[in-house]
Design an enzyme around this catalytic site. Structure first.
Site, PDB file in Angstrom:
ATOM      1  N   GLY A 209       9.853  13.859 100.107  1.00  0.00           N
ATOM      2  CA  GLY A 209      11.167  13.312  99.738  1.00  0.00           C
ATOM      3  C   GLY A 209      12.255  13.858 100.629  1.00  0.00           C
ATOM      4  O   GLY A 209      11.983  14.387 101.710  1.00  0.00           O
ATOM      5  N   ASN A 210      13.471  13.737 100.213  1.00  0.00           N
ATOM      6  CA  ASN A 210      14.592  14.313 100.964  1.00  0.00           C
ATOM      7  C   ASN A 210      15.700  14.697  99.983  1.00  0.00           C
ATOM      8  O   ASN A 210      15.584  14.476  98.785  1.00  0.00           O
ATOM      9  CB  ASN A 210      15.095  13.334 102.030  1.00  0.00           C
ATOM     10  CG  ASN A 210      15.555  12.029 101.430  1.00  0.00           C
ATOM     11  OD1 ASN A 210      16.535  11.990 100.685  1.00  0.00           O
ATOM     12  ND2 ASN A 210      14.834  10.950 101.719  1.00  0.00           N
ATOM     13  N   ARG A 211      16.786  15.264 100.497  1.00  0.00           N
ATOM     14  CA  ARG A 211      17.814  15.858  99.629  1.00  0.00           C
ATOM     15  C   ARG A 211      18.904  14.884  99.196  1.00  0.00           C
ATOM     16  O   ARG A 211      19.926  15.299  98.676  1.00  0.00           O
ATOM     17  CB  ARG A 211      18.479  17.036 100.349  1.00  0.00           C
ATOM     18  CG  ARG A 211      17.540  18.167 100.667  1.00  0.00           C
ATOM     19  CD  ARG A 211      18.310  19.294 101.342  1.00  0.00           C
ATOM     20  NE  ARG A 211      17.441  20.169 102.086  1.00  0.00           N
ATOM     21  CZ  ARG A 211      16.680  21.108 101.545  1.00  0.00           C
ATOM     22  NH1 ARG A 211      16.680  21.281 100.245  1.00  0.00           N
ATOM     23  NH2 ARG A 211      15.899  21.863 102.296  1.00  0.00           N
ATOM     24  N   ALA A 276      18.443   6.863 101.353  1.00  0.00           N
ATOM     25  CA  ALA A 276      17.776   7.672 102.363  1.00  0.00           C
ATOM     26  C   ALA A 276      16.279   7.454 102.130  1.00  0.00           C
ATOM     27  O   ALA A 276      15.626   8.210 101.413  1.00  0.00           O
ATOM     28  CB  ALA A 276      18.148   9.132 102.203  1.00  0.00           C
TER      29      ALA A 276
END
Ligand code: C5P
Length: 400
Positions: A209-211, A276
């Site tokens: 995943g990402n932030r 994102a």
């Protein structure tokens, strides 16, 4: 739609004036700011004290503030304050005075000085309402662009039964919501947006995943909704609750987001990709939690679909496409190349190099590049203010 709207509530001399107290309350409950103006005869049906207490502001009914000192109430200022002048109840006498442009009380002076739209909710006995004179006045006002909130039928104060009762406060408030909605700059526009990160499973508990927090996308969805758009927000996993009035579809993975986004884009006027999206997913994922000794040494990755690029391929001439680019350097060239490559009308660039911009923060600093060559550079602002700036640029693009 009533949030932060400034409503001048004009109360005239009908028994329905007692409902103005409930109306003022209902408008405030829905987020409006209310200032009350009363005709002298209205004050015989309900006291200014009641309406002043409920609205938290003095009631205006006289030209003079203080007869001894000669201080006067500025009807022009008050007329310019409102986003809307709602006259409820509007008596037969007031409707007639509105048509004639009479200015024999403070309320009628504000009526002539106001630049905002005027809306009237008539209240009177059934025969007065049916009278040719009243009906002609109503038609004249409507022709002049004064919408009329139709009275309702039912028992009247006279003991008669028929059409003339002022619409109920809730009905008037609903009516105003729809009216503001129809006047809003993006009224009738259908927007589909993506927001947040995507989570690509490795096993039952782990993911790539990402932030991304989704804050920018959610703020933009709210601003678009407040501008009258019909917003469908397709969001990855975020800790945010649904923006009021926005249709939200929650997804986990890029493939799920892609399917939902492509379907929704078919009937949309505007597509906005703030998500994102994870560029890659694990080629295979385990349905159970893998134990340490079962974890592969390397995870084989597959490229995820590019949702925005696919929107760009599908885009019709009547559709507007907005992308976001998050870069770690100044990113201008990269953003401009995405604008071309993904067939966008506008790209919003933010850089993690700018303090206070990017993932997780409550602020953002953006630059916007448009297909027509225009560019706009903004200061660091709250994500809500940034959302307003983007909505304004979208409105300008739609007018071109
Ligand atoms: O990842 P990239 O910098 O190319 O993202 C630019 C834009 O493309 C963003 O608006 C993002 O939401 C969108 N995008 C997408 N699907 C992807 C990757 C990016 O919609 N798989």
């Amino acid at each position: 739609m009533l949030q932060h709207k400034k409503i001048l509530l004009g109360v005239t001399g009908s028994i329905a004036a007692y409902k103005s107290a409930l109306l003022a309350r209902e408008l405030q409950r829905r987020g409006a700011e209310v200032r009350v103006i009363m005709t002298p005869s209205a004050t015989e049906f309900i006291t200014p004290l009641t309406l002043a207490t409920l609205t938290g502001h003095r009631v205006y009914s006289d030209f003079t503030e203080n007869k001894d000192s000669g201080e006067w109430t500025n009807h022009v200022e008050l007329g310019l304050w409102g986003d809307l002048f709602l006259i409820a109840p509007a008596t037969a006498q007031t409707l007639s005075a509105m048509v004639a442009g009479t200015c024999d009380n403070f309320l009628m002076a504000v009526h002539l000085s106001s630049r905002c739209p005027v809306i009237a909710a008539p209240a009177m006995d059934l025969d007065m309402f049916q009278h040719d004179a009243t009906q002609t006045n109503l038609k004249t006002l409507q022709k002049r662009g004064v919408p009329i909130i139709e009275p309702e039928s039912g028992p009247l104060a006279s003991g008669l039964d028929g059409k003339g009762r002022m619409a109920e406060p809730e009905t008037i408030a609903d009516w105003l919501e729809s009216w503001f909605q129809s006047q809003a700059p993006l009224a009738g526009k259908k927007v589909v947006m993506t927001a947040g990160p995507t989570h690509e499973p490795i096993d039952a508990v782990r993911f790539i995943g990402n932030r991304s927090s989704g804050k920018m996308g959610f703020a933009l969805a709210t601003a678009l909704k407040q501008s009258g758009a019909n917003v469908h927000l397709i969001s990855g996993p975020v800790q945010l609750s649904d923006p009021l009035g926005v249709h939200v579809t929650r997804v986990e993975t890029a493939v799920e987001m892609h399917a939902a986004a492509l379907e929704a884009f078919k009937t949309a006027d505007i597509g906005i990709a703030t998500a994102a999206v994870a560029d890659f997913r694990a080629k295979s994922s385990a349905s159970e939690k893998l134990h340490r000794n079962e974890m592969p040494a390397a995870i084989e990755l597959h490229e995820n679909p590019d949702i925005l690029a696919d929107w760009g391929k599908q885009k019709r001439n009547d559709q507007l496409l907005v992308g976001f680019a998050l870069e770690s350097d100044d990113g201008v060239n990269s953003a401009k190349s995405k604008l071309e490559r993904k067939n966008l009308d506008m790209i919003v660039l933010n850089s993690t190099a700018d303090p206070g911009a990017g993932f997780g923060t409550d602020t953002n600093k953006i630059s916007v590049f448009e297909q027509n060559g225009n560019s706009h550079i903004f200061e660091l602002k709250s994500k809500e203010e940034v959302a307003q700036d983007i909505v304004q640029l979208i409105q300008i693009q739609l007018q071109q």
